[in-house]
Design a protein around this motif. Structure first.
Motif, PDB file in Angstrom:
ATOM      1  N   ALA A   1       0.860  -1.189   0.000  1.00  0.00           N
ATOM      2  CA  ALA A   1       0.000   0.000   0.000  1.00  0.00           C
ATOM      3  C   ALA A   1       0.893   1.234   0.000  1.00  0.00           C
ATOM      4  CB  ALA A   1      -0.920  -0.010   1.225  1.00  0.00           C
ATOM      5  N   ARG A   2       0.966   1.904  -1.141  1.00  0.00           N
ATOM      6  CA  ARG A   2       1.901   3.010  -1.300  1.00  0.00           C
ATOM      7  C   ARG A   2       1.179   4.238  -1.844  1.00  0.00           C
ATOM      8  NH1 ARG A   2       6.873   0.756  -0.787  1.00  0.00           N
ATOM      9  NH2 ARG A   2       7.886   2.629  -1.558  1.00  0.00           N
ATOM     10  N   LYS A   3       1.888   5.336  -1.907  1.00  0.00           N
ATOM     11  CA  LYS A   3       1.330   6.544  -2.506  1.00  0.00           C
ATOM     12  C   LYS A   3       0.981   6.243  -3.969  1.00  0.00           C
ATOM     13  CE  LYS A   3       2.351  11.378  -3.593  1.00  0.00           C
ATOM     14  NZ  LYS A   3       3.323  12.481  -3.478  1.00  0.00           N
ATOM     15  N   PRO A   4      -0.244   6.613  -4.407  1.00  0.00           N
ATOM     16  CA  PRO A   4      -0.598   6.357  -5.811  1.00  0.00           C
ATOM     17  C   PRO A   4       0.360   7.071  -6.750  1.00  0.00           C
ATOM     18  CG  PRO A   4      -2.528   7.033  -4.536  1.00  0.00           C
ATOM     19  CD  PRO A   4      -1.335   7.286  -3.670  1.00  0.00           C
ATOM     20  N   THR A   5       0.733   6.382  -7.783  1.00  0.00           N
ATOM     21  CA  THR A   5       1.591   7.015  -8.780  1.00  0.00           C
ATOM     22  C   THR A   5       0.749   7.923  -9.679  1.00  0.00           C
ATOM     23  OG1 THR A   5       1.293   5.270 -10.423  1.00  0.00           O
ATOM     24  CG2 THR A   5       3.065   4.964  -8.785  1.00  0.00           C
ATOM     25  N   GLU A   6       1.427   8.800 -10.385  1.00  0.00           N
ATOM     26  CA  GLU A   6       0.725   9.675 -11.319  1.00  0.00           C
ATOM     27  C   GLU A   6       0.032   8.844 -12.394  1.00  0.00           C
ATOM     28  OE1 GLU A   6      -0.904  12.891 -13.150  1.00  0.00           O
ATOM     29  OE2 GLU A   6       0.073  12.777 -11.188  1.00  0.00           O
ATOM     30  N   GLU A   7       0.673   7.782 -12.839  1.00  0.00           N
ATOM     31  CA  GLU A   7       0.073   6.923 -13.859  1.00  0.00           C
ATOM     32  C   GLU A   7      -1.185   6.243 -13.317  1.00  0.00           C
ATOM     33  OE1 GLU A   7       1.207   3.021 -16.651  1.00  0.00           O
ATOM     34  OE2 GLU A   7       2.613   3.746 -15.131  1.00  0.00           O
ATOM     35  N   GLN A   8      -1.144   5.761 -12.072  1.00  0.00           N
ATOM     36  CA  GLN A   8      -2.316   5.119 -11.473  1.00  0.00           C
ATOM     37  C   GLN A   8      -3.474   6.103 -11.338  1.00  0.00           C
ATOM     38  OE1 GLN A   8      -0.476   3.665  -7.844  1.00  0.00           O
ATOM     39  NE2 GLN A   8      -0.590   1.535  -8.557  1.00  0.00           N
ATOM     40  N   MET A   9      -3.184   7.316 -10.910  1.00  0.00           N
ATOM     41  CA  MET A   9      -4.242   8.321 -10.742  1.00  0.00           C
ATOM     42  C   MET A   9      -4.865   8.679 -12.087  1.00  0.00           C
ATOM     43  SD  MET A   9      -4.863   9.111  -7.607  1.00  0.00           S
ATOM     44  CE  MET A   9      -5.766  10.635  -7.903  1.00  0.00           C
ATOM     45  N   GLU A  10      -4.028   8.866 -13.092  1.00  0.00           N
ATOM     46  CA  GLU A  10      -4.531   9.232 -14.416  1.00  0.00           C
ATOM     47  C   GLU A  10      -5.425   8.114 -14.968  1.00  0.00           C
ATOM     48  OE1 GLU A  10      -4.441  12.093 -17.722  1.00  0.00           O
ATOM     49  OE2 GLU A  10      -3.928  12.150 -15.576  1.00  0.00           O
ATOM     50  N   TRP A  11      -4.979   6.874 -14.782  1.00  0.00           N
ATOM     51  CA  TRP A  11      -5.749   5.751 -15.304  1.00  0.00           C
ATOM     52  C   TRP A  11      -7.081   5.601 -14.553  1.00  0.00           C
ATOM     53  CZ3 TRP A  11      -6.353   3.177 -19.460  1.00  0.00           C
ATOM     54  CH2 TRP A  11      -6.992   1.939 -19.474  1.00  0.00           C
ATOM     55  N   SER A  12      -7.046   5.716 -13.236  1.00  0.00           N
ATOM     56  CA  SER A  12      -8.284   5.609 -12.447  1.00  0.00           C
ATOM     57  C   SER A  12      -9.292   6.672 -12.852  1.00  0.00           C
ATOM     58  CB  SER A  12      -7.980   5.721 -10.948  1.00  0.00           C
ATOM     59  OG  SER A  12      -7.312   4.578 -10.478  1.00  0.00           O
ATOM     60  N   CYS A  13      -8.817   7.879 -13.114  1.00  0.00           N
ATOM     61  CA  CYS A  13      -9.726   8.961 -13.512  1.00  0.00           C
ATOM     62  C   CYS A  13     -10.271   8.740 -14.922  1.00  0.00           C
ATOM     63  CB  CYS A  13      -9.012  10.313 -13.413  1.00  0.00           C
ATOM     64  SG  CYS A  13      -8.662  10.805 -11.703  1.00  0.00           S
ATOM     65  N   LYS A  14      -9.446   8.187 -15.804  1.00  0.00           N
ATOM     66  CA  LYS A  14      -9.940   7.886 -17.148  1.00  0.00           C
ATOM     67  C   LYS A  14     -10.994   6.788 -17.102  1.00  0.00           C
ATOM     68  CE  LYS A  14      -8.455   6.778 -21.863  1.00  0.00           C
ATOM     69  NZ  LYS A  14      -7.303   6.565 -22.780  1.00  0.00           N
ATOM     70  N   VAL A  15     -10.723   5.752 -16.324  1.00  0.00           N
ATOM     71  CA  VAL A  15     -11.701   4.669 -16.186  1.00  0.00           C
ATOM     72  C   VAL A  15     -12.975   5.191 -15.523  1.00  0.00           C
ATOM     73  CG1 VAL A  15     -12.174   2.438 -15.099  1.00  0.00           C
ATOM     74  CG2 VAL A  15      -9.951   2.859 -16.164  1.00  0.00           C
ATOM     75  N   ALA A  16     -12.837   6.061 -14.522  1.00  0.00           N
ATOM     76  CA  ALA A  16     -14.007   6.626 -13.832  1.00  0.00           C
ATOM     77  C   ALA A  16     -14.892   7.401 -14.802  1.00  0.00           C
ATOM     78  CB  ALA A  16     -13.558   7.524 -12.680  1.00  0.00           C
ATOM     79  N   ALA A  17     -14.266   8.133 -15.726  1.00  0.00           N
ATOM     80  CA  ALA A  17     -15.044   8.874 -16.720  1.00  0.00           C
ATOM     81  C   ALA A  17     -15.817   7.896 -17.613  1.00  0.00           C
ATOM     82  CB  ALA A  17     -14.127   9.754 -17.558  1.00  0.00           C
TER      83      ALA A  17
END
Length: 500
Positions: free
Chosen positions: A272-288
């Motif tokens: 369990a680590r700080k989310p990476t920029e790539e993980q955040m970008e992907w999660s937001c794209k999937v959320a959209a």
């Protein structure tokens, strides 16, 4: 933390109302009829807080009862309140409900807490004798095979009508407060069957392999709840993912940052680590894309799970699910993981009632604090969070494929109620309800939702009783003590309900 606006609002319940009396009284006791009509208008005004009210008026003969039943039928009401305003024959009331099959609640609401014995006339007494005909109604309905419910108490006026010979200000009396709490619960509960009959719950992917308690027959679900199950494919979501624009991602990123705190590395769990920029970008794209899916298919809820082949595109797609499904849950589209359709319905019931409904299972027992930790690896109902939920980057999803961003959060401290929708050996759905307290105890920092819950019994005793009911292993956690409300939902849906 500002909550986002709901994507869809559930329809309001349609509430029928009429009052009863005996036509022979009107000439004998001038003003009595008008007085009872005034009481019914007060009841109508109060009921309108919780639904659309269809008020027929006064029913005082069997012929009028038949007309009232047809009239209520034509309004497609979900529940009918019959105000037992004074004595009336059961032959006046029974035809209403032989024509209109909606559930009925008799209101025995006395206008005064005590009649003025020295001054009361027969006409005055008749305005306060609402309890008199109710046993007659009960007997006739029982013999006719029609179920009924009764609320007893005081009317709760905040003034005394000019015709009255006694004090009728009873709004602060406990008997009025209790009665109106019961009436409110019946009115709100009536909204659940209507909303479910109008609901489309998406089923995306499949049910987690081997979790036999969660497997359900879609036809059985619709037959017993009215919910339409829309079967969806991962390629449906992937198709919409291709239409997501950078502006869509930026908007979803802004929404996510307003709702969540971004964590650093967990001090205890190396995955369990700080989310990476790539993980955040992907999660937001999937959320959209997830929101586009909900809008395209007109969904009111979603149950989902997809294992995916290691390294495949759909494995990567599902790795971004948790953030978007938490955002959807906060906007009135409850999302249940692992393909648990029954718990999606439990969450939807809680959401319709405005009590939350977060996806949970047993995590661990704390025998020192006497609590049971309830939670899951996502999603979470943000509207009932204690503080701002945390996003953690996960090096792996335990028991599942892939990596991604997960939600760490707890339900706000205070009264809670769990709602479990299970299925019995004869194929019937059953509600299992437990009231408890969410405590401020510690939770693990592993990127999962967790809430320490103290039930009324010792953890071992509670778990024994819960296991004896053969529950689905997931449940929906709602805020507030809602057992009475959920029991009424079960009654109106024709589902057996157990309160532990």
């Amino acid at each position: 933390m500002t909550m986002p606006t709901p994507i869809k609002l559930p329809p309001k319940p349609r509430i029928g109302l009429y009052a009863v009396g005996l036509r022979a009284y009107w000439e004998q006791f001038p003003g009595l009829r008008e007085r009872l009509i005034e009481y019914a208008a007060f009841i109508e005004k109060r009921l309108s807080e919780w639904g659309e009210v269809y008020h027929y008026g006064l029913v005082d003969t069997a012929e009028e009862g038949r007309k009232a039943g047809e009239w209520l039928n034509s309004r497609n009401v979900d529940l009918v309140f019959c105000h037992a305003a004074t004595y009336s024959t059961s032959s006046t009331v029974l035809p209403v409900h032989q024509a209109c099959k909606s559930p009925v609640v008799f209101l025995n609401l006395q206008p005064t807490d005590r009649i003025d014995y020295e001054r009361t006339t027969t006409g005055e007494w008749l305005a306060h004798c609402g309890a008199c005909p109710v046993p007659e109604f009960a007997n006739a309905f029982n013999r006719a095979g029609i179920s009924y419910r009764v609320v007893n108490g005081l009317l709760g006026l905040d003034y005394t009508p000019s015709i009255s010979l006694t004090n009728e200000i009873t709004n602060d009396r406990p008997e009025a407060i209790r009665a109106w709490r019961e009436i409110e619960e019946w009115a709100r509960a009536a909204g659940v069957p209507r909303a479910l009959r109008h609901s489309r719950i998406g089923f995306l992917g499949n049910t987690y392999s081997g979790m036999l308690d969660m497997y359900s027959d879609f036809t059985m679900i619709q037959a017993q709840t009215g919910v339409h199950v829309e079967v969806l494919e991962m390629c449906d979501l992937d198709r919409l993912l291709q239409t997501v624009t950078p502006a869509d991602v930026a908007a979803k990123r802004e929404e996510t940052l307003s709702m969540f705190e971004i964590s650093g590395d967990s001090p205890s769990d190396p995955i369990a680590r700080k989310p990476t920029e790539e993980q955040m970008e992907w999660s937001c794209k999937v959320a959209a894309a997830q929101e586009k899916l909900v809008r395209e298919y007109g969904l009111d809820g979603l149950s989902y799970y997809y294992h995916g082949a290691p390294g495949g595109e759909y494995e990567r797609l599902q790795s971004g699910f948790i953030v978007g499904h938490s955002l959807l849950t906060a906007r009135g589209i409850p999302c249940s993981g692992e393909g648990d359709l029954k718990t999606a319905i439990a969450m939807k019931i809680c959401d319709i009632l405005g009590t939350g409904g977060s996806f949970s299972e047993i995590v661990a027992t704390d025998y020192v604090d006497g609590t049971i930790l309830l939670g899951h690896d996502g999603p979470f109902h943000l509207k009932i969070a204690e503080g701002k939920p945390i996003l953690r980057g996960m090096g792996l999803y335990h028991g599942k494929q892939g990596t991604g961003v997960s939600v760490e959060a707890k339900v706000k401290t205070g009264p809670i109620t769990t709602l479990n929708v299970t299925q019995t050996g004869d194929g019937r759905l059953k509600l299992i309800v437990s009231e408890a307290e969410s405590t401020d105890g510690p939770i693990m920092r592993i990127g999962n939702t967790q809430t320490p819950v103290k039930f009324k019994a010792h953890p071992d005793e509670y778990l024994t009783r819960w296991f004896d009911e053969a529950p689905t292993h997931h449940c929906a956690m709602s805020i507030g003590h809602n057992a009475s409300l959920f029991r009424k939902v079960g009654d109106l849906m024709g589902l057996p309900t157990v309160v532990l």
